[in-house]
Design an enzyme around this catalytic site. Structure first.
Site, short mmCIF file in Angstrom:
data_model
loop_
_atom_site.label_atom_id
_atom_site.label_comp_id
_atom_site.label_asym_id
_atom_site.label_seq_id
_atom_site.Cartn_x
_atom_site.Cartn_y
_atom_site.Cartn_z
N LYS A 1 0.88 -1.19 0.00
CA LYS A 1 0.00 0.00 0.00
C LYS A 1 0.91 1.23 0.00
O LYS A 1 1.29 1.74 1.06
CB LYS A 1 -0.91 -0.06 1.24
CG LYS A 1 -2.05 0.93 1.24
CD LYS A 1 -3.01 0.61 2.37
CE LYS A 1 -3.92 1.77 2.69
NZ LYS A 1 -4.85 2.14 1.64
N1 PMP Z 1 -8.30 -1.65 -2.37
C1 PMP Z 1 -7.70 -0.45 -2.38
C2 PMP Z 1 -7.15 0.06 -3.66
C3 PMP Z 1 -7.59 0.31 -1.21
O1 PMP Z 1 -7.00 1.50 -1.22
C4 PMP Z 1 -8.16 -0.19 -0.01
C5 PMP Z 1 -8.09 0.62 1.26
N2 PMP Z 1 -6.93 0.36 1.98
C6 PMP Z 1 -8.79 -1.45 -0.04
C7 PMP Z 1 -8.84 -2.15 -1.24
C8 PMP Z 1 -9.40 -2.04 1.20
O2 PMP Z 1 -8.42 -2.43 2.11
P1 PMP Z 1 -8.68 -2.47 3.68
O3 PMP Z 1 -9.89 -3.29 3.90
O4 PMP Z 1 -7.46 -3.07 4.25
O5 PMP Z 1 -8.88 -1.05 4.10
#
Ligand code: PMP
Length: 301
Positions: free
Chosen positions: A156
């Site tokens: 991320k």
């Molecule tokens: N996909 C993307 C591109 C994101 O930015 C996020 C947010 N972090 C998610 C999926 C969902 O991830 P999470 O459930 O860990 O927040």
């Protein structure tokens, strides 16, 4: 976004003093990795949803870019709890960011110092309360999601959100609430900040991580929750047309929580009983009212 204190390189400092130099490498080249985490108010105090899993993902994201975080997961977890406490927030959004600071200009980031900061702020429903209830209007973006050999979606990283921003802006400018991106193969990947689920044949379907999805913490939690009520999740590639005609479609994410997709490219989908069931379980869990709350929420020690 305003709060009293921000945790910056090991110290809690005033919000107004949490500044960086304009030659910060991350500002120029996107060289940061971050997390989005939520803390919820419960009868037992403020619980942080899957804090350790988020911090482990942060460590993996940093490692992908050869960044060494100077703090252990335990230290960062304690810092998260401390930052929430000092800002007096019963529930909040938590943003840890690890980034390359000012050192040397140029693409090579390896000679720049690595900084860590944690900010917290009050944040309600990301896409609005109405969105949680009735769903949102989505479009398939004309922008493709970053591919595994361009920028790995498994980390991320700050820079990869330029891709999400293009898709989000396009959706908003066309009058939609959110964008869903296809990957290089033309199959469903992610929303601009969410994972995608479809309900078909009484099961949940979601693209595999190899489709260029972020390995979402909420995605994983929803799969586990669904399993406890006998709903199987199949990780399988999905086409846009499969989503148009799915029984239900919803998005998951720390910010979006569990948000139904009311329509996609103006094809009506609407919300349905399985999405409602998953939503109820999710909100019961994060508010400390479910069996799973004990393992999903982390409290200060
Ligand atoms: N996909 C993307 C591109 C994101 O930015 C996020 C947010 N972090 C998610 C999926 C969902 O991830 P999470 O459930 O860990 O927040």
């Amino acid at each position: 976004m305003q709060s009293d204190k921000i945790w910056f390189d090991g110290e809690l400092i005033d919000y107004a003093d949490a500044k960086v130099h304009v030659l910060t490498h991350a500002l120029h080249y996107g060289s940061g990795v971050f997390e989005g985490i939520r803390a919820y108010e419960t009868d037992q105090g403020t619980g942080v949803f899957h804090l350790t899993d988020h911090l482990n993902r942060l460590k993996r994201s940093a490692a992908q870019y050869y960044m060494e975080i100077s703090y252990s997961t335990e230290t960062l977890a304690a810092a998260v709890h401390e930052t929430i406490k000092v800002n007096n927030l019963p529930s909040c959004y938590i943003r840890p960011l690890v980034f390359r600071g000012a050192g040397e200009m140029g693409v090579n980031p390896l000679n720049c110092p690595v900084h860590t900061m944690i900010a917290v702020w009050r944040w309600g429903a990301y896409l609005g309360d109405e969105a949680i209830e009735n769903g949102i209007r989505c479009m398939i973006s004309s922008w493709r999601r970053i591919g595994p050999n361009m920028i790995p979606a498994t980390a991320k990283a700050s820079g990869q959100y330029l891709n999400s921003q293009l898709a989000k802006m396009e959706a908003l400018k066309h009058g939609y609430d959110e964008a869903i991106l296809l990957n290089e193969a033309g199959l469903i990947a992610d929303g601009s900040g969410e994972n995608v689920f479809a309900v078909m044949y009484g099961k949940l379907y979601t693209p595999p991580i190899s489709a260029s999805c972020l390995p979402g913490i909420t995605r994983h939690a929803v799969m586990e929750m669904a399993a406890t009520i006998g709903i199987e999740t199949v990780e399988h590639d999905l086409t846009r047309a499969e989503l148009y005609f799915a029984d239900e479609v919803f998005l998951t994410g720390t910010a979006a929580e569990v948000t139904p997709v009311a329509s996609l490219d103006d094809h009506h989908i609407g919300t349905g009983p399985i999405t409602k069931q998953i939503q109820k379980m999710f909100f019961d869990t994060v508010h400390g009212r479910h069996e799973l709350s004990k393992t999903y929420l982390e409290f200060p020690s």
